[in-house]
Design an enzyme around this catalytic site. Sequence first.
Site, short mmCIF file in Angstrom:
data_model
loop_
_atom_site.label_atom_id
_atom_site.label_comp_id
_atom_site.label_asym_id
_atom_site.label_seq_id
_atom_site.Cartn_x
_atom_site.Cartn_y
_atom_site.Cartn_z
N ASP A 86 0.82 -1.22 0.00
CA ASP A 86 0.00 0.00 0.00
C ASP A 86 0.85 1.26 0.00
O ASP A 86 2.03 1.25 0.36
CB ASP A 86 -0.94 0.01 1.22
N GLU A 153 -0.07 -1.39 5.68
CA GLU A 153 1.01 -1.03 6.62
C GLU A 153 0.89 0.44 7.01
O GLU A 153 1.23 0.83 8.13
CB GLU A 153 2.37 -1.30 5.96
ZN LIG Z 1 6.79 2.06 4.02
#
Ligand SMILES: [Zn+2]
Length: 392
Positions: A86, A153
């Site tokens: 992401d 994340e």
């Molecule tokens: Zn990163």
Amino acid sequence: MPKLIQNLQDLIALPSISSSNPALDTSNRPVIDLLAERLADLGFAIEIQTVTDSSANGAHTTAGKYNLIATLGTGSGGLVLAGHTDTVPYDEGKWQSDPFTLSDRDNRFYGLGTTDMKGFFAVALEAIESFCQTLGDSRKLKQPLIVIATADEETSMAGAKALVAADTQQARYAVIGEPTGLQPVRMHKGVMMESITLEGRSGHSSNPALGNSALDAMHKVIAELMALRESWGKKYQNPAFEVILPTLNLASIHGGDATNRICQHCELRFDVRLLPGMQNDDVRRSIKNRVASTLAGSHITANHSSLFDGVSAFLEPETSELVQFAEKLTGHSAISAGFATEAPYLQALGMQTIVMGPGSIDCAHQANEYLAQDQITPGIDLLKSLIQQYCL
Ligand SMILES: [Zn+2]
């Protein structure tokens, strides 16, 4: 390296924004599928793991979020190359070129996620393909090579949490390719973001006895938090960090409405950055205890909530085999990072873990993000040396 450039271009072209704002949040499935296809071509066995949200605030949806676990070879040791798929959202209008089109200028590749951290996957694919070609037959691998690509994340760490919850297949060593300028990183601080809401009683401001001021009570709570911060600073110090102490930043406060009313409701938000050795749960517990004793007998009620689950502090010992090998390979001593990563989760799976990848964190999370092209060849060579060391 036409193939690397093509892979990077393809990865950048696929939006995979994670955001706590559902209007901006997108699925990472296209990136997972692209990596799965490229790795399957190289002989990897593909597992795609569905990620369900376990973030504390519940505002974030993980519809259409996945992890990829791609494995070549078998054995009890081996190496994990890990990264997140992401990106953060982008600022419309602030980019000099389209964030989803790879732009090659000034010896840099520009695009959203080039440094943080789709560039790492392009470099890893190139390193793996080149390594397999030299090997001739991937069945010669004596230990597994595993590529892990995670979701979310940048927001909730839901992908990394799902890896831990599923007790995902692991190796003995793990390298997370976050941008560190190819220097090994073996520690970072933990982070938690918290909210305390105090509930008192409103009343006419002319007489304090007509109410119970949440704002007066918050004043005491803040003093207590600052005392706690000072006591942590005396107990925990680590000169390997730029800021050697744990921090607690009072970020925002909202309370009261009319000037002639006693404040009934007050919310404080703050973050805590923990040094290795401090545990998120312990810190939360001491905050709760201190607030409870401060408010004892006041008839003010306190509500504690976490704005997200938090990330633990990360420390891989300097004596760890992986740290020492990475230091030897790069000629750099392992350092600390100023940002949190998925490293504590990979460690929790039982792997020696470091963070080391191409690019600079300094241009991440902002317009005109880029990967410097002089990071690419050394990045490929570094990963090939790691694969050689731990998979043959
Ligand atoms: Zn990163």
